[in-house]
Design an enzyme around this catalytic site. Structure first.
Site, short mmCIF file in Angstrom:
data_model
loop_
_atom_site.label_atom_id
_atom_site.label_comp_id
_atom_site.label_asym_id
_atom_site.label_seq_id
_atom_site.Cartn_x
_atom_site.Cartn_y
_atom_site.Cartn_z
N HIS A 126 3.43 -2.66 0.36
CA HIS A 126 3.63 -2.81 1.80
C HIS A 126 3.78 -4.30 2.11
CE1 HIS A 126 2.50 1.28 3.29
NE2 HIS A 126 1.98 1.34 2.10
N ALA B 285 4.97 8.19 1.47
CA ALA B 285 4.89 8.77 0.14
C ALA B 285 3.84 9.87 0.22
CB ALA B 285 4.45 7.71 -0.86
N HIS C 272 -1.03 5.01 -8.41
CA HIS C 272 -0.22 4.35 -7.39
C HIS C 272 1.09 3.81 -7.97
CE1 HIS C 272 0.47 2.69 -3.46
NE2 HIS C 272 0.43 1.44 -3.87
N HIS D 38 -3.77 1.65 6.83
CA HIS D 38 -4.35 2.99 6.66
C HIS D 38 -5.84 2.96 6.96
CE1 HIS D 38 -0.94 2.42 3.91
NE2 HIS D 38 -0.70 3.70 4.05
N SER E 293 5.00 3.53 1.45
CA SER E 293 4.84 2.96 0.10
C SER E 293 6.11 3.11 -0.72
CB SER E 293 3.72 3.67 -0.66
OG SER E 293 2.52 3.55 0.00
N TYR F 185 -8.06 4.05 5.00
CA TYR F 185 -8.83 3.68 3.81
C TYR F 185 -8.96 2.17 3.62
CZ TYR F 185 -4.24 3.21 1.50
OH TYR F 185 -2.96 2.86 1.17
N GLU F 186 -8.16 1.41 4.36
CA GLU F 186 -8.30 -0.05 4.30
C GLU F 186 -9.43 -0.53 5.20
OE1 GLU F 186 -4.23 -2.15 4.11
OE2 GLU F 186 -3.75 -0.13 4.79
N MET G 83 -2.00 10.08 3.18
CA MET G 83 -3.10 9.33 3.80
C MET G 83 -2.66 8.54 5.04
SD MET G 83 -4.60 7.80 0.22
CE MET G 83 -4.71 8.84 -1.25
N SER G 84 -1.53 8.92 5.62
CA SER G 84 -1.02 8.13 6.74
C SER G 84 -0.36 9.00 7.79
CB SER G 84 0.00 7.11 6.20
OG SER G 84 1.16 7.77 5.73
N ASN H 87 4.87 12.38 -6.20
CA ASN H 87 4.16 13.01 -7.32
C ASN H 87 3.79 14.41 -6.90
OD1 ASN H 87 2.22 11.23 -5.55
ND2 ASN H 87 1.01 12.95 -6.31
N1 HPA Z 1 -2.22 12.46 -2.38
C1 HPA Z 1 -2.42 11.72 -1.26
N2 HPA Z 1 -1.62 10.76 -0.87
C2 HPA Z 1 -0.53 10.50 -1.63
C3 HPA Z 1 -0.26 11.22 -2.80
C4 HPA Z 1 -1.14 12.25 -3.20
O1 HPA Z 1 -0.96 12.94 -4.21
N3 HPA Z 1 0.89 10.70 -3.32
C5 HPA Z 1 1.30 9.72 -2.46
N4 HPA Z 1 0.44 9.59 -1.44
#
Ligand code: HPA
Length: 293
Positions: free
Chosen positions: A77, A129, A263, A99, A46, A101-102, A227-228, A251
């Site tokens: 993406h 990310a 996001h 991912h 991302s 989650y998709e 998440m990946s 973050n």
């Molecule tokens: N948590 C999970 N996935 C992420 C985060 C997060 O804080 N930041 C970027 N991808």
């Protein structure tokens, strides 16, 4: 695609599906014979996709034109494979991934890695990310993965094993190639900074974590959360492909800073570190490819 073709598609085993996807990519590449086949691939997470624009003499292949390839739906993406040159080296860059989650299974999310390995890729650089759990990391830090904790509740190798890909029970003790990490450390030092290393916990998402979940992850030894990446690492190791993985701490994880994670912030931080990230990748890919020979 006709319903007849759909049935045929479902009946094809994963090896055959990977091979037919690889064949379409080989065919596209034959339009530029001087490119040759990629030895190394990079998956761009991302907000980190712009690296693909750095490749010289590129061919861009949208995921939609590669048979059996999953389509990415996440914002940030692009959903295409760009194959081009850094110096003498041919690199395949995946602009975007899918991912869990998709709605994809872990196996489907990692399918592009099967295809890259069938194309002849020997080393893979995965980027993502991530939220920073280790308080030593600042927002925008680049961190090398030293290990992972799979909390996605599933494994891409679940189901029957195809021995043509790899063994039933692949080891994960050195999933993140130590030599590749040393190369990345040296390259960063030449660029004027030190890279941290950390343990990445993979969750399914798409909701960000709660502060309690982050305290739990910290207790069990995670430095980063995302998440990946983990399904791709497992499939790469299953096929004997060597891996380097880099997180961009977009973050601080939930509860470690004020306000809600969103996001947009993730994409903005990716954009902010773009120059540093591009320089690092450009420096390490040729050295990693040489090391893998
Ligand atoms: N948590 C999970 N996935 C992420 C985060 C997060 O804080 N930041 C970027 N991808």
């Amino acid at each position: 695609m006709s319903s007849h073709a759909d049935v045929k598609h479902l009946a094809m085993d994963e090896y055959t599906r990977a091979e037919s996807a690889a064949n379409v990519i080989r065919m596209q590449l034959s339009q530029k014979p001087h490119l040759g086949l990629p030895e190394i691939a990079v998956v761009l997470g991302s907000g980190l996709g712009s690296f693909a624009d750095e490749l010289a003499d590129p061919i861009a292949i949208p995921y939609g034109s590669i048979p059996n390839f999953p389509r990415s739906t996440a914002i940030g993406h692009a959903g295409r494979m760009v194959i081009g040159k850094i110096g003498d080296l041919t690199v395949a860059a995946m602009q975007g991934r899918v991912h869990q989650y998709e709605g994809y299974s872990s196996r489907e999310a990692a399918f592009p890695v099967r295809v890259l390995a069938r194309l002849g890729v020997k080393s893979l650089v995965l980027t993502n990310a991530a939220g920073g759990i280790n308080p030593l990391y600042g927002q925008g830090a680049l961190v090398l993965l030293s290990d992972h904790i799979n909390l996605q509740g599933t494994n891409p190798l679940n189901g029957p094993n195809d021995d043509r890909f790899g063994p039933r029970f692949p080891g994960m003790s050195e999933a993140y190639n130590p030599g590749f990490r040393r190369i990345a450390q040296a390259a960063a030092r030449e660029l004027g900074y030190e890279l941290n290393e950390g343990v990445y916990a993979a969750l399914s998402g798409p909701s960000y974590e709660t502060p309690a979940e982050i305290r739990y992850l910290r207790t069990i030894g995670a430095d980063l959360v995302g998440m990946s990446t983990v399904p791709e690492v497992i499939v790469a190791r299953h096929m004997g492909v060597e891996v380097l993985a880099i997180s961009c701490v977009t973050n601080m994880a939930a509860g470690l800073s004020d306000g809600e994670i969103n996001h947009e912030e993730v994409l903005e931080t990716g954009e902010r570190v773009r120059g540093t990230f591009l320089a690092l990748l450009t420096a390490i890919l040729p050295r990693i490819a040489a090391e893998a020979k």
